[in-house]
Motif scaffolding. Sequence first.
Motif, PDB file in Angstrom:
ATOM      1  N   ARG A   1       1.270  -1.581  -0.014  1.00 62.02           N
ATOM      2  CA  ARG A   1      -0.192   0.296   0.033  1.00 62.02           C
ATOM      3  C   ARG A   1       0.798   1.758  -0.111  1.00 62.02           C
ATOM      4  O   ARG A   1       0.675   2.411  -0.993  1.00 62.02           O
ATOM      5  CB  ARG A   1      -1.126  -0.056   1.165  1.00 62.02           C
ATOM      6  N   HIS A   2       1.793   1.576   0.817  1.00 64.17           N
ATOM      7  CA  HIS A   2       2.517   2.643   1.336  1.00 64.17           C
ATOM      8  C   HIS A   2       4.770   2.705   0.309  1.00 64.17           C
ATOM      9  O   HIS A   2       4.664   3.749   0.005  1.00 64.17           O
ATOM     10  CB  HIS A   2       2.597   2.676   2.679  1.00 64.17           C
ATOM     11  N   VAL A   3       4.772   1.715  -0.314  1.00 61.25           N
ATOM     12  CA  VAL A   3       5.372   1.764  -1.613  1.00 61.25           C
ATOM     13  C   VAL A   3       5.131   1.376  -2.916  1.00 61.25           C
ATOM     14  O   VAL A   3       5.035   2.349  -3.118  1.00 61.25           O
ATOM     15  CB  VAL A   3       6.724   1.305  -0.427  1.00 61.25           C
ATOM     16  N   PHE A   4       5.650   0.293  -2.336  1.00 60.42           N
ATOM     17  CA  PHE A   4       5.086  -0.729  -3.581  1.00 60.42           C
ATOM     18  C   PHE A   4       3.386   0.360  -4.909  1.00 60.42           C
ATOM     19  O   PHE A   4       3.391   0.914  -5.776  1.00 60.42           O
ATOM     20  CB  PHE A   4       4.827  -1.774  -4.138  1.00 60.42           C
ATOM     21  N   ARG A   5       1.993   0.299  -4.611  1.00 58.97           N
ATOM     22  CA  ARG A   5       1.303   1.054  -4.756  1.00 58.97           C
ATOM     23  C   ARG A   5       1.953   2.059  -4.927  1.00 58.97           C
ATOM     24  O   ARG A   5       0.858   3.235  -6.131  1.00 58.97           O
ATOM     25  CB  ARG A   5       0.110   0.825  -4.262  1.00 58.97           C
ATOM     26  N   ASP A   6       2.122   2.964  -4.207  1.00 58.94           N
ATOM     27  CA  ASP A   6       2.473   4.071  -3.921  1.00 58.94           C
ATOM     28  C   ASP A   6       3.310   4.907  -4.816  1.00 58.94           C
ATOM     29  O   ASP A   6       3.166   6.103  -5.872  1.00 58.94           O
ATOM     30  CB  ASP A   6       2.897   4.759  -2.251  1.00 58.94           C
ATOM     31  N   ALA A   7       4.566   4.260  -5.254  1.00 62.72           N
ATOM     32  CA  ALA A   7       5.105   4.116  -6.461  1.00 62.72           C
ATOM     33  C   ALA A   7       4.715   4.386  -7.870  1.00 62.72           C
ATOM     34  O   ALA A   7       4.191   5.556  -8.626  1.00 62.72           O
ATOM     35  CB  ALA A   7       6.115   3.041  -6.467  1.00 62.72           C
TER      36      ALA A   7
END
Length: 369
Positions: free
Chosen positions: A179-185
């Motif tokens: 949620r906070h790293v992969f999809r945010d990227a």
Amino acid sequence: MNLFRFQSLCIAAIIIVLVSACTGDRIPGTSAMHPKAQIDFVKRQLEQDKAPFTAAFGILTEKADAAFGTSHHAVEDFAVPGFYQDKENHRRLSLGLQTDAIGAYSCALVWALTGQSRYADRALYFLKGWATVNKRYSEMDGSLVMSYSGTALLFAANLLKDYEEWNAEDRQQFEWWTRHVFRDAANSIRFRNNNSGDWSRFASLLADVYLEDTADFEENIRLIKSDLFEKIATDGHLVEEVKREKNGIWYTHFSLAPLTASMWVIYNHTGENLFFLEKDGASVNKALDYLLYYNRHPQEWPFFKGPATGHADSRYGFWPANLLEAMRPVYRSTAYETFVAPYRPLVYAAHDFAWVFPSLMPLSLDGYP
């Protein structure tokens, strides 16, 4: 209204509310790229020792076994410089994620096809490595490389979502990272109208399936539809990708691979078929035909003299053969079949991950026999 009818209506309303509460915000299924029907079909082909499945599974197993001999390469800050500014460090820093992602995916897929838990456990090793170590992405291409290479980590995660030995604490940490790293990227660049947007939307869809986020999944569908026919010209060329001088054919493949993979994920989880959208003669099918024609006839490429083409000895694998192998059963194309048949099984297991094992894991829009 009599009492019996009133009671029946109340019971029905309660059932509807309960069902909505349980499923209303969830995306059906969790497999993303590999629906259960496909997995079961491939198992049957392997049991019957059918070609090209057996040979393709052998290659998959080799890659999965290789993953037992390497440690994960997760870093706290996935800081990847722009490719055209610093090619050497871009490739070097990207390679760790690419190695781990294909290791995790290969192991998860072997587990899905065989039930051997040691492969599932090895896949989880890589997922846990990135989920616990990696906290952010940065520099010019951190988000883009995360989107086009990290996809295979999400292939693995979606395959393993029902694996009982994946403990709650590690699941929670992987969800945080997704949620906070992969999809945010991915979401940070999904507004782009070129290959970057195609990869980031595909990555975001995979994350949405894992996170069961219907709202964001629908937003990605909206984005894909919103500029599809701004990207594809009426003759089939991709407007933004042909600008890449000698690499225009490569970038055409690099855009169509995640675009079509997104359509497959959408079809698997909603039943909506975007493969046959058409406007003023422009379509994904025509874009694929255009790609095939000019990969075979580069001397006729109208945008740049001497363009690079894909071939069996290409750096990362035989593009666009992997893409055309995946799309062959969708469009029932004899031209695609003729092009790819001599090279089966097709595997594209380096750099960017959409159609990695297309000969092993065929698509079907009509159900699997």
